[in-house]
Write a protein that holds these residues in place. Structure first.
Motif, mmCIF file in Angstrom:
data_model
loop_
_atom_site.group_PDB
_atom_site.id
_atom_site.type_symbol
_atom_site.label_atom_id
_atom_site.label_comp_id
_atom_site.label_asym_id
_atom_site.label_seq_id
_atom_site.Cartn_x
_atom_site.Cartn_y
_atom_site.Cartn_z
ATOM 1 N N VAL A 136 -21.228 4.666 -9.284
ATOM 2 C CA VAL A 136 -20.545 3.582 -9.448
ATOM 3 C C VAL A 136 -21.051 3.234 -10.903
ATOM 4 N N LEU A 137 -20.126 3.019 -11.778
ATOM 5 C CA LEU A 137 -20.356 2.521 -13.115
ATOM 6 C C LEU A 137 -20.051 1.050 -13.194
ATOM 7 N N GLY A 138 -20.836 0.263 -13.436
ATOM 8 C CA GLY A 138 -20.595 -1.153 -13.591
ATOM 9 C C GLY A 138 -21.059 -1.956 -12.187
ATOM 10 N N CYS A 139 -21.764 -3.034 -12.295
ATOM 11 C CA CYS A 139 -22.156 -3.825 -10.861
ATOM 12 C C CYS A 139 -22.207 -4.963 -11.086
ATOM 13 N N HIS A 140 -21.043 -5.817 -11.234
ATOM 14 C CA HIS A 140 -20.837 -6.893 -11.124
ATOM 15 C C HIS A 140 -20.151 -7.159 -9.729
ATOM 16 N N PHE A 141 -19.463 -8.192 -9.257
ATOM 17 C CA PHE A 141 -18.943 -8.512 -8.018
ATOM 18 C C PHE A 141 -18.361 -7.065 -7.321
ATOM 19 N N SER A 142 -17.439 -6.447 -8.206
ATOM 20 C CA SER A 142 -16.723 -5.479 -7.412
ATOM 21 C C SER A 142 -17.584 -4.272 -7.412
ATOM 22 N N GLY A 143 -18.443 -3.876 -8.350
ATOM 23 C CA GLY A 143 -19.397 -2.821 -8.115
ATOM 24 C C GLY A 143 -20.404 -3.140 -7.089
ATOM 25 N N GLU A 144 -20.996 -4.239 -6.946
ATOM 26 C CA GLU A 144 -21.775 -4.797 -5.686
ATOM 27 C C GLU A 144 -21.075 -4.296 -4.556
ATOM 28 N N ASP A 145 -19.977 -5.091 -4.367
ATOM 29 C CA ASP A 145 -19.283 -4.738 -2.922
ATOM 30 C C ASP A 145 -19.142 -3.368 -2.643
ATOM 31 N N ILE A 146 -18.342 -2.752 -3.668
ATOM 32 C CA ILE A 146 -17.769 -1.254 -3.379
ATOM 33 C C ILE A 146 -18.888 -0.297 -3.275
ATOM 34 N N SER A 147 -20.056 -0.288 -3.959
ATOM 35 C CA SER A 147 -21.230 0.350 -3.725
ATOM 36 C C SER A 147 -21.848 0.061 -2.500
ATOM 37 N N MET A 148 -21.806 -1.041 -1.759
ATOM 38 C CA MET A 148 -22.312 -1.282 -0.517
ATOM 39 C C MET A 148 -21.510 -0.821 0.700
ATOM 40 N N LEU A 149 -20.246 -0.732 0.536
ATOM 41 C CA LEU A 149 -18.974 -0.236 1.423
ATOM 42 C C LEU A 149 -19.203 1.215 1.355
ATOM 43 N N VAL A 150 -19.348 1.936 0.120
ATOM 44 C CA VAL A 150 -19.293 3.277 0.162
ATOM 45 C C VAL A 150 -20.485 3.942 0.489
ATOM 46 N N ALA A 151 -21.733 3.153 0.546
ATOM 47 C CA ALA A 151 -23.050 3.633 1.163
ATOM 48 C C ALA A 151 -23.061 3.650 2.666
ATOM 49 N N LYS A 152 -22.077 3.200 3.291
ATOM 50 C CA LYS A 152 -21.937 3.235 4.629
ATOM 51 C C LYS A 152 -21.652 4.729 4.928
ATOM 52 N N PHE A 153 -21.013 5.391 4.193
ATOM 53 C CA PHE A 153 -20.350 6.916 4.427
ATOM 54 C C PHE A 153 -20.822 7.857 3.492
ATOM 55 N N ALA A 154 -21.149 7.626 2.230
ATOM 56 C CA ALA A 154 -21.578 8.543 1.162
ATOM 57 C C ALA A 154 -23.069 9.195 1.614
ATOM 58 N N LYS A 155 -23.203 10.418 1.026
ATOM 59 C CA LYS A 155 -24.337 10.985 1.252
ATOM 60 C C LYS A 155 -25.317 10.113 0.406
ATOM 61 N N LYS A 156 -25.096 9.791 -0.958
ATOM 62 C CA LYS A 156 -25.751 9.022 -1.735
ATOM 63 C C LYS A 156 -24.972 8.280 -2.816
ATOM 64 N N VAL A 157 -25.510 6.991 -3.055
ATOM 65 C CA VAL A 157 -24.842 6.164 -4.065
ATOM 66 C C VAL A 157 -25.857 5.881 -5.008
ATOM 67 N N ILE A 158 -25.278 5.990 -6.356
ATOM 68 C CA ILE A 158 -26.086 5.643 -7.609
ATOM 69 C C ILE A 158 -25.238 4.673 -8.228
#
Length: 291
Positions: A44-66
């Motif tokens: 996930v490139l960029g981590c303000h509001f959208s990046g924070e929210d999306i990375s946490m959502l994806v982490a529930k299913f993804a093998k790994k999130v960076i």
């Protein structure tokens, strides 16, 4: 009237090797279902509001999130999930990986660009406005064209509670179009707009923060200014109070932020309806009504 949401023209940086990457690439604008990343390694490139929210959502299913960002340590929520790896923004892409500034790389299956948006007005005649470093000119109070004062923009200010503030901006616009508001001279409006911009630069803000309202009480001051000029009451203090509460909790308790519910109980008071979720500031939750 001219309504324009700044969240409509997605920005994706030009990164070396982007065309070579064979995995999935999307901007946050088109993100809908975190389940689509089940079992994948995601950057996930960029981590303000959208990046924070999306990375946490994806982490529930993804093998790994960076999550790749350049935010300072003191600005980043300490409550952010530790299992999500943090790296600096990658500078190059290969067919199956991203490459970081130190030369290290990571194989990924998908990249989500949480890189924000850019102002764009392709429907306006050339020369009517200029946009440089995300600063729009010539406009007054982030909404009124200084030379053509019946051209009023909605959606330019960033990072503020949109619905209540846009309601106030609409009241201002109606009174202006009805001839019930007397604006300063063009020279005065230009000088005031430039002074505000220069003040932001002196605070250490980059030029692209020309229309940001999310820091401190800047949005309250903006609303008070247009209310005074328009001759109506500004928004109740409770709007800023809830904003501050949510921002505090997002920093200290980001995992539960979206589970809070609030009830406005007066012009300067509100009640948290889900106090059990407010783990970072139990005292606020226990003080059922804040005044």
């Amino acid at each position: 009237f001219l309504f324009h949401s700044h969240d409509s023209n997605p920005y994706i940086p030009d990164i070396a090797g982007m065309d070579e990457f064979q995995g999935r690439k999307i901007h946050s604008k088109w993100f809908r279902f975190e389940e689509h990343f089940d079992g994948l390694k995601v950057a996930v490139l960029g981590c303000h509001f959208s990046g924070e929210d999306i990375s946490m959502l994806v982490a529930k299913f993804a093998k790994k999130v960076i999550v790749c960002h350049r935010r300072k340590t003191e600005e980043f929520p300490p409550s952010f999930p530790k299992e999500i790896e943090q790296r600096p923004p990658f500078v190059r892409m290969t067919k199956d990986s991203v490459v970081f500034p130190d030369g290290s790389s990571e194989k990924v299956d998908a990249i989500i660009f949480c890189t924000g948006y850019r102002y764009s007005f392709p429907f306006l005649n050339d020369g009517l406005i200029t946009i440089k470093d995300e600063r729009i000119e010539p406009i007054y109070k982030h909404m009124v064209h200084i030379e053509h004062q019946n051209l009023i923009f909605f959606g330019i200010p960033r990072q503020l509670p949109y619905f209540p503030h846009f309601h106030e901006m609409a009241k201002f616009a109606i009174k202006l179009l009805a001839g019930k508001i007397t604006l300063p001279s063009e020279e005065e409006m230009r000088a005031e707009s430039e002074a505000e911009y220069q003040a932001r630069l002196k605070e250490g803000k980059p030029p692209i923060f020309a229309h940001y309202m999310g820091d401190g009480h800047r949005q309250t001051e903006f609303n008070a200014q247009i209310a005074k000029l328009g001759g109506f009451e500004p928004l109740s203090p409770v709007i800023q109070m809830i904003w501050d509460d949510v921002m505090d909790e997002r920093y200290m308790n980001i995992i539960n932020t979206h589970e809070f519910d609030y009830l406005v109980t007066g012009p300067s008071s509100y009640r948290c309806l889900t106090p059990s979720k407010a783990k970072s500031r139990v005292s606020k939750a226990e003080n059922v009504v804040r005044k």
